[in-house]
Design a protein around this motif. Structure first.
Motif, PDB file in Angstrom:
ATOM      1  N   VAL A   1     -18.944   3.259  34.920  1.00 57.26           N
ATOM      2  CA  VAL A   1     -18.303   1.945  34.951  1.00 57.26           C
ATOM      3  C   VAL A   1     -17.286   1.831  33.827  1.00 57.26           C
ATOM      4  O   VAL A   1     -16.206   1.248  33.993  1.00 57.26           O
ATOM      5  CB  VAL A   1     -19.363   0.831  34.848  1.00 57.26           C
ATOM      6  N   GLU A   2     -17.625   2.405  32.668  1.00 59.78           N
ATOM      7  CA  GLU A   2     -16.734   2.324  31.513  1.00 59.78           C
ATOM      8  C   GLU A   2     -15.421   3.060  31.746  1.00 59.78           C
ATOM      9  O   GLU A   2     -14.448   2.857  31.010  1.00 59.78           O
ATOM     10  CB  GLU A   2     -17.428   2.916  30.282  1.00 59.78           C
ATOM     11  N   GLY A   3     -15.385   3.919  32.758  1.00 60.49           N
ATOM     12  CA  GLY A   3     -14.186   4.684  33.046  1.00 60.49           C
ATOM     13  C   GLY A   3     -13.139   3.937  33.837  1.00 60.49           C
ATOM     14  O   GLY A   3     -12.017   4.426  34.010  1.00 60.49           O
ATOM     15  N   TRP A   4     -13.483   2.740  34.314  1.00 63.03           N
ATOM     16  CA  TRP A   4     -12.536   1.941  35.096  1.00 63.03           C
ATOM     17  C   TRP A   4     -11.593   1.168  34.172  1.00 63.03           C
ATOM     18  O   TRP A   4     -12.014   0.635  33.137  1.00 63.03           O
ATOM     19  CB  TRP A   4     -13.277   0.924  35.956  1.00 63.03           C
ATOM     20  N   SER A   5     -10.351   1.067  34.575  1.00 64.29           N
ATOM     21  CA  SER A   5      -9.417   0.187  33.880  1.00 64.29           C
ATOM     22  C   SER A   5      -9.873  -1.260  34.056  1.00 64.29           C
ATOM     23  O   SER A   5     -10.224  -1.679  35.162  1.00 64.29           O
ATOM     24  CB  SER A   5      -8.015   0.349  34.459  1.00 64.29           C
ATOM     25  N   PRO A   6      -9.886  -2.070  32.990  1.00 67.66           N
ATOM     26  CA  PRO A   6     -10.273  -3.476  33.118  1.00 67.66           C
ATOM     27  C   PRO A   6      -9.425  -4.242  34.132  1.00 67.66           C
ATOM     28  O   PRO A   6      -9.936  -5.134  34.822  1.00 67.66           O
ATOM     29  CB  PRO A   6     -10.079  -4.024  31.700  1.00 67.66           C
ATOM     30  N   ASP A   7      -8.150  -3.898  34.251  1.00 69.83           N
ATOM     31  CA  ASP A   7      -7.289  -4.582  35.211  1.00 69.83           C
ATOM     32  C   ASP A   7      -7.748  -4.321  36.650  1.00 69.83           C
ATOM     33  O   ASP A   7      -7.699  -5.221  37.505  1.00 69.83           O
ATOM     34  CB  ASP A   7      -5.842  -4.117  35.054  1.00 69.83           C
ATOM     35  N   VAL A   8      -8.197  -3.114  36.918  1.00 67.15           N
ATOM     36  CA  VAL A   8      -8.660  -2.781  38.259  1.00 67.15           C
ATOM     37  C   VAL A   8     -10.002  -3.469  38.541  1.00 67.15           C
ATOM     38  O   VAL A   8     -10.225  -3.986  39.640  1.00 67.15           O
ATOM     39  CB  VAL A   8      -8.774  -1.253  38.422  1.00 67.15           C
ATOM     40  N   VAL A   9     -10.879  -3.486  37.543  1.00 70.25           N
ATOM     41  CA  VAL A   9     -12.157  -4.186  37.700  1.00 70.25           C
ATOM     42  C   VAL A   9     -11.923  -5.647  38.046  1.00 70.25           C
ATOM     43  O   VAL A   9     -12.605  -6.226  38.908  1.00 70.25           O
ATOM     44  CB  VAL A   9     -13.002  -4.063  36.418  1.00 70.25           C
ATOM     45  N   ALA A  10     -10.940  -6.261  37.406  1.00 73.37           N
ATOM     46  CA  ALA A  10     -10.649  -7.677  37.649  1.00 73.37           C
ATOM     47  C   ALA A  10     -10.201  -7.921  39.083  1.00 73.37           C
ATOM     48  O   ALA A  10     -10.416  -9.018  39.627  1.00 73.37           O
ATOM     49  CB  ALA A  10      -9.576  -8.155  36.678  1.00 73.37           C
ATOM     50  N   GLN A  11      -9.605  -6.918  39.719  1.00 70.89           N
ATOM     51  CA  GLN A  11      -9.197  -7.067  41.116  1.00 70.89           C
ATOM     52  C   GLN A  11     -10.376  -6.889  42.067  1.00 70.89           C
ATOM     53  O   GLN A  11     -10.485  -7.595  43.071  1.00 70.89           O
ATOM     54  CB  GLN A  11      -8.105  -6.049  41.458  1.00 70.89           C
ATOM     55  N   PHE A  12     -11.248  -5.945  41.750  1.00 74.75           N
ATOM     56  CA  PHE A  12     -12.342  -5.620  42.665  1.00 74.75           C
ATOM     57  C   PHE A  12     -13.535  -6.565  42.544  1.00 74.75           C
ATOM     58  O   PHE A  12     -14.187  -6.857  43.550  1.00 74.75           O
ATOM     59  CB  PHE A  12     -12.817  -4.182  42.424  1.00 74.75           C
ATOM     60  N   ALA A  13     -13.843  -7.021  41.364  1.00 80.32           N
ATOM     61  CA  ALA A  13     -15.077  -7.780  41.140  1.00 80.32           C
ATOM     62  C   ALA A  13     -15.201  -9.012  42.036  1.00 80.32           C
ATOM     63  O   ALA A  13     -16.262  -9.220  42.667  1.00 80.32           O
ATOM     64  CB  ALA A  13     -15.206  -8.151  39.668  1.00 80.32           C
TER      65      ALA A  13
ATOM     66  N   ALA B   1     -18.046  -9.519  44.988  1.00 81.22           N
ATOM     67  CA  ALA B   1     -18.981 -10.640  44.842  1.00 81.22           C
ATOM     68  C   ALA B   1     -19.023 -11.493  46.104  1.00 81.22           C
ATOM     69  O   ALA B   1     -20.089 -11.961  46.531  1.00 81.22           O
ATOM     70  CB  ALA B   1     -18.605 -11.488  43.627  1.00 81.22           C
ATOM     71  N   GLU B   2     -17.851 -11.716  46.719  1.00 77.96           N
ATOM     72  CA  GLU B   2     -17.777 -12.523  47.938  1.00 77.96           C
ATOM     73  C   GLU B   2     -16.498 -12.170  48.677  1.00 77.96           C
ATOM     74  O   GLU B   2     -15.392 -12.426  48.185  1.00 77.96           O
ATOM     75  CB  GLU B   2     -17.786 -14.016  47.618  1.00 77.96           C
ATOM     76  N   ARG B   3     -16.659 -11.575  49.847  1.00 80.32           N
ATOM     77  CA  ARG B   3     -15.498 -11.140  50.609  1.00 80.32           C
ATOM     78  C   ARG B   3     -14.929 -12.312  51.400  1.00 80.32           C
ATOM     79  O   ARG B   3     -15.544 -12.810  52.349  1.00 80.32           O
ATOM     80  CB  ARG B   3     -15.860  -9.994  51.541  1.00 80.32           C
ATOM     81  N   THR B   4     -13.747 -12.738  51.026  1.00 79.52           N
ATOM     82  CA  THR B   4     -13.033 -13.818  51.702  1.00 79.52           C
ATOM     83  C   THR B   4     -11.571 -13.390  51.814  1.00 79.52           C
ATOM     84  O   THR B   4     -11.138 -12.432  51.146  1.00 79.52           O
ATOM     85  CB  THR B   4     -13.110 -15.136  50.910  1.00 79.52           C
ATOM     86  N   PRO B   5     -10.784 -14.087  52.623  1.00 79.82           N
ATOM     87  CA  PRO B   5      -9.354 -13.762  52.658  1.00 79.82           C
ATOM     88  C   PRO B   5      -8.695 -13.854  51.283  1.00 79.82           C
ATOM     89  O   PRO B   5      -7.776 -13.092  50.971  1.00 79.82           O
ATOM     90  CB  PRO B   5      -8.781 -14.815  53.619  1.00 79.82           C
ATOM     91  N   GLN B   6      -9.180 -14.777  50.445  1.00 77.35           N
ATOM     92  CA  GLN B   6      -8.597 -14.951  49.115  1.00 77.35           C
ATOM     93  C   GLN B   6      -8.945 -13.779  48.195  1.00 77.35           C
ATOM     94  O   GLN B   6      -8.075 -13.278  47.460  1.00 77.35           O
ATOM     95  CB  GLN B   6      -9.089 -16.267  48.497  1.00 77.35           C
ATOM     96  N   THR B   7     -10.198 -13.326  48.211  1.00 75.01           N
ATOM     97  CA  THR B   7     -10.579 -12.212  47.336  1.00 75.01           C
ATOM     98  C   THR B   7     -10.090 -10.873  47.888  1.00 75.01           C
ATOM     99  O   THR B   7      -9.947  -9.901  47.138  1.00 75.01           O
ATOM    100  CB  THR B   7     -12.102 -12.160  47.148  1.00 75.01           C
ATOM    101  N   GLU B   8      -9.835 -10.833  49.191  1.00 75.73           N
ATOM    102  CA  GLU B   8      -9.325  -9.614  49.810  1.00 75.73           C
ATOM    103  C   GLU B   8      -7.842  -9.402  49.528  1.00 75.73           C
ATOM    104  O   GLU B   8      -7.352  -8.269  49.496  1.00 75.73           O
ATOM    105  CB  GLU B   8      -9.564  -9.697  51.319  1.00 75.73           C
ATOM    106  N   ALA B   9      -7.125 -10.491  49.297  1.00 82.50           N
ATOM    107  CA  ALA B   9      -5.671 -10.418  49.145  1.00 82.50           C
ATOM    108  C   ALA B   9      -5.220  -9.443  48.055  1.00 82.50           C
ATOM    109  O   ALA B   9      -4.287  -8.651  48.289  1.00 82.50           O
ATOM    110  CB  ALA B   9      -5.110 -11.816  48.890  1.00 82.50           C
ATOM    111  N   PRO B  10      -5.821  -9.455  46.841  1.00 79.73           N
ATOM    112  CA  PRO B  10      -5.369  -8.490  45.827  1.00 79.73           C
ATOM    113  C   PRO B  10      -5.582  -7.037  46.254  1.00 79.73           C
ATOM    114  O   PRO B  10      -4.800  -6.157  45.858  1.00 79.73           O
ATOM    115  CB  PRO B  10      -6.234  -8.840  44.606  1.00 79.73           C
TER     116      PRO B  10
END
Length: 308
Positions: free
Chosen positions: A155-167, A171-180
């Motif tokens: 987990v520590e190997g992930w870029s924080p910016d990428v984690v912020a897109q995926f998390a 957590a909840e798959r919606t059109p809004q969270t899928e957009a990024p």
């Protein structure tokens, strides 16, 4: 959905041959039927040589190994498949096929068994990491070595910016969270993945991102790729098990890494080194797709260190 037209495959270049000591053998192209799917693969090297299985990343295909295969074929029997939904392999509609990493790993396992491969070194880049680690965990007796190239199991190997897109998406798959995540399917992002972190842009072939984008742009492929991205959270959950396996089994391992990767950072390298202190490590002034600019150097490192 159909695989890429053969004209796109021509971007890989002509089959490569050489003469004399350590000569390469022609790169040939094949399809293997696996559970009703046609799986495309590239092959080179002597059939009785040690096997090197090349597992590609997103959004590429075996095309990413086009420069490395001739180098490795001097010593290895090289096999490089395309996953379902990528490259020249079949891409059934996402509504009727399970595009998750467990299914993908099972498909690759059946693929290797269909070719009669009983022992191999795994080269793993990006998606190749979770595919390869599942193969290793399922059949550790088949693993003669591992090569990690910009593929994290920490987990520590992930870029924080990428984690912020995926998390939020996980957590909840919606059109809004899928957009990024849909941004990863856009042409400008595909090109950015190749160019970001690369310090030798003159060695970057536009064929790479053009080939990848042709696959992403096929009708229905967005749904396929979003299923894979959704399933990636299962890989993160499996990290502790994969770490335990490496720490216990200690397979011969080589780490080759583009150190300017915007997705998987050098913390990923440190994590692997802590688990595998005997692993040789080579860092390159390159990005996520380090082979695009450093295939010769990476190939030389593999020939110098693996399977001696």
């Amino acid at each position: 959905m159909q695989p890429l037209p053969f004209a796109a495959l021509a971007l890989a270049g002509l089959a490569t041959t050489a003469t004399g000591a350590g000569a390469t053998e022609a790169v040939t192209y094949h399809h293997q039927q696996v559970d009703g799917l046609s799986i495309f693969y590239r092959e080179a090297g002597a059939p009785d040589a040690p096997v090197m299985l090349l597992l590609h990343g997103f959004p590429s295909s075996s095309h990413m190994y086009r420069d490395l295969i001739p180098i490795l074929s001097k010593r290895f029997h090289v096999i490089a498949p395309d996953y379902p939904g990528f490259g020249q392999s079949d891409a059934p509609d996402a509504a009727g096929y399970a595009y998750d990493f467990q299914t993908l790993a099972q498909t690759m396992e059946t693929f290797t068994e269909g070719l009669g491969l009983t022992e191999y070194t795994l080269y793993m880049q990006d998606y190749g990491g979770p595919v390869g680690m599942r193969l290793a965990m399922t059949h550790p007796e088949r693993i003669s070595g591992l090569i990690f190239q910009n593929a994290t199991i920490h987990v520590e190997g992930w870029s924080p910016d990428v984690v912020a897109q995926f998390a939020p998406f996980w957590a909840e798959r919606t059109p809004q969270t899928e957009a990024p995540l849909r941004q990863f399917l856009h042409p400008q992002t595909t090109r950015w993945q190749y160019e970001h972190g690369s310090t030798d842009l003159q060695r970057l072939s536009p064929d790479a991102w053009t080939h990848d984008q042709a696959g992403l742009d096929r009708d229905g492929n967005d749904a396929i790729q979003l299923e894979y991205l959704w399933s990636y959270q299962d890989n993160v959950a499996a990290y502790p098990d994969w770490q335990d396996y490496l720490a216990s089994a200690r397979p011969e391992t080589l780490i080759v890494w583009g150190q300017n990767d915007p997705f998987f950072t050098l913390e990923a390298v440190k994590g692997l080194q802590n688990l595998l202190p005997d692993a040789a490590t080579y860092l390159y002034d390159a990005g996520h797709f380090a082979l695009e600019t450093h295939a010769d150097e990476i190939g030389a490192a593999i020939l110098a260190t693996m399977g001696r």
